[in-house]
Design a protein around this motif. Structure first.
Motif, mmCIF file in Angstrom:
data_model
loop_
_atom_site.group_PDB
_atom_site.id
_atom_site.type_symbol
_atom_site.label_atom_id
_atom_site.label_comp_id
_atom_site.label_asym_id
_atom_site.label_seq_id
_atom_site.Cartn_x
_atom_site.Cartn_y
_atom_site.Cartn_z
ATOM 1 N N LYS A 77 0.855 -1.173 0.000
ATOM 2 C CA LYS A 77 0.000 0.000 0.000
ATOM 3 C C LYS A 77 0.902 1.238 0.000
ATOM 4 C CE LYS A 77 -3.494 -0.488 2.946
ATOM 5 N NZ LYS A 77 -4.215 -0.856 4.201
ATOM 6 N N PRO A 78 0.383 2.416 -0.357
ATOM 7 C CA PRO A 78 1.219 3.628 -0.394
ATOM 8 C C PRO A 78 2.008 3.826 0.904
ATOM 9 C CG PRO A 78 -0.910 4.092 -1.355
ATOM 10 C CD PRO A 78 -1.000 2.697 -0.795
ATOM 11 N N GLY A 79 3.297 4.230 0.721
ATOM 12 C CA GLY A 79 4.168 4.429 1.882
ATOM 13 C C GLY A 79 4.765 3.151 2.420
ATOM 14 N N GLU A 82 2.231 -2.630 4.696
ATOM 15 C CA GLU A 82 1.808 -3.989 4.356
ATOM 16 C C GLU A 82 0.299 -4.144 4.523
ATOM 17 O OE1 GLU A 82 3.769 -7.362 5.911
ATOM 18 O OE2 GLU A 82 5.746 -6.406 5.964
ATOM 19 N N PRO A 83 -0.348 -4.826 3.594
ATOM 20 C CA PRO A 83 -1.783 -5.104 3.753
ATOM 21 C C PRO A 83 -1.986 -6.247 4.739
ATOM 22 C CG PRO A 83 -0.977 -6.170 1.783
ATOM 23 C CD PRO A 83 0.190 -5.401 2.342
ATOM 24 N N SER A 84 -3.189 -6.359 5.252
ATOM 25 C CA SER A 84 -3.520 -7.542 6.041
ATOM 26 C C SER A 84 -3.612 -8.739 5.093
ATOM 27 C CB SER A 84 -4.855 -7.342 6.760
ATOM 28 O OG SER A 84 -5.918 -7.287 5.817
ATOM 29 N N GLU A 85 -3.602 -9.952 5.646
ATOM 30 C CA GLU A 85 -3.676 -11.138 4.785
ATOM 31 C C GLU A 85 -4.984 -11.167 3.998
ATOM 32 O OE1 GLU A 85 -3.595 -16.001 5.199
ATOM 33 O OE2 GLU A 85 -2.339 -14.772 6.527
ATOM 34 N N ASP A 86 -6.078 -10.760 4.638
ATOM 35 C CA ASP A 86 -7.362 -10.721 3.925
ATOM 36 C C ASP A 86 -7.336 -9.697 2.796
ATOM 37 O OD1 ASP A 86 -8.459 -12.689 5.470
ATOM 38 O OD2 ASP A 86 -9.482 -11.318 6.846
ATOM 39 N N GLU A 87 -6.728 -8.530 3.043
ATOM 40 C CA GLU A 87 -6.615 -7.505 2.001
ATOM 41 C C GLU A 87 -5.794 -8.022 0.832
ATOM 42 O OE1 GLU A 87 -6.821 -3.244 4.354
ATOM 43 O OE2 GLU A 87 -4.939 -4.383 4.398
ATOM 44 N N LEU A 146 8.149 1.027 -9.105
ATOM 45 C CA LEU A 146 7.836 0.926 -7.689
ATOM 46 C C LEU A 146 6.327 0.844 -7.491
ATOM 47 C CD1 LEU A 146 10.221 3.639 -6.167
ATOM 48 C CD2 LEU A 146 10.506 1.155 -6.043
ATOM 49 N N PRO A 147 5.899 0.261 -6.361
ATOM 50 C CA PRO A 147 4.460 0.269 -6.059
ATOM 51 C C PRO A 147 3.939 1.703 -5.988
ATOM 52 C CG PRO A 147 5.625 -1.248 -4.608
ATOM 53 C CD PRO A 147 6.668 -0.488 -5.351
ATOM 54 N N GLU A 148 2.704 1.878 -6.331
ATOM 55 C CA GLU A 148 2.109 3.215 -6.360
ATOM 56 C C GLU A 148 2.175 3.870 -4.977
ATOM 57 O OE1 GLU A 148 -2.151 5.343 -7.535
ATOM 58 O OE2 GLU A 148 -1.837 3.191 -7.824
ATOM 59 N N GLY A 149 2.621 5.136 -4.952
ATOM 60 C CA GLY A 149 2.662 5.897 -3.705
ATOM 61 C C GLY A 149 3.818 5.560 -2.796
ATOM 62 N N SER A 150 4.857 4.875 -3.310
ATOM 63 C CA SER A 150 5.995 4.477 -2.483
ATOM 64 C C SER A 150 7.292 5.018 -3.081
ATOM 65 C CB SER A 150 6.080 2.952 -2.365
ATOM 66 O OG SER A 150 4.915 2.422 -1.770
#
Length: 219
Positions: A77-79, A82-87, A146-150
């Motif tokens: 995720k931006p910045g 880490e997402p949760s496992e469900d996300e 890079l991932p978006e927003g990072s």
């Protein structure tokens, strides 16, 4: 076609039996050496960090016309949050909903999800010292995307890849065994290709017909 699938299933069964009898032994190829292969339309590329998954996925895409999904670009995720496992599961279900793709990444906790969606698995089972060396060298090169927003500095890159190289040295055996267990449980329907050297990677790619075919993303 049915006869060919039966042969593949037989080899997979033999592959799993050999592995269960000798858990510590090297992963056996489920397909005979030199067998002419064509990949399916949903391909999972896995292996320990530094095994060359992204490079292989891009090369395979050039040979087959399949679109590439680099999971690293979708995980964060931006910045760099880490997402949760469900996300993360939800994200993968969305990005892998297409009709055809090559997905590379070694997120072992959700490997089963990807295997269940795929029809082909390519395991890059490279020597651990080669993977660790690649991670160290990669630390001196900034990623192309890079991932978006990072954001990412050269120092952060070197720090992260050096840490990764140490992890590969310490945990490559346990990570491989964990991956094999998931494959044995969730990969029975897959055509499995295990590549253990640069030469086997090159030979596998050369057996795939170069094509400019545009695969539809949805059925």
């Amino acid at each position: 076609m049915l006869e060919h699938q039966a042969q593949l299933n037989h080899r997979l069964e033999r592959f799993r039996d050999e592995r269960s009898c000798c858990e510590g032994c090297a992963m056996a190829d489920p397909l005979r050496e030199g067998h002419v292969t064509r990949v399916g339309r949903r391909v999972v590329v896995t292996g320990v960090a530094g095994s060359g998954k992204s490079t292989f996925a891009v090369a395979l895409a050039r040979r087959t016309g399949l679109p590439v999904i680099h999971l690293d670009l979708h995980f964060w995720k931006p910045g760099w949050v880490e997402p949760s496992e469900d996300e993360w599961r939800t994200v993968q279900q969305r990005v892998l909903a297409g009709y055809a793709w090559i997905a590379d990444g070694n997120y072992s906790e959700t490997l089963a999800l990807r295997l269940e969606l795929a029809d082909t698995l390519v395991v890059l089972d490279m020597p651990w010292w080669l993977c660790a060396g690649r991670a160290l060298l990669r630390g001196f090169r900034m990623p192309g995307e890079l991932p978006e927003g990072s954001s990412y500095t050269r120092w952060q890159r070197l720090r992260d890849e050096s840490t990764l190289a140490v992890r590969i040295c310490r945990h490559h055996n346990s990570e491989r065994k964990s991956e094999r267990r998931v494959i044995a449980e969730h990969g029975q329907h897959l055509a499995v290709h295990v590549l253990r050297s640069k030469g086997s990677v090159r030979d596998f790619l050369e057996r795939q017909a170069t094509t400019s075919q545009e695969w539809p993303l949805m059925p």
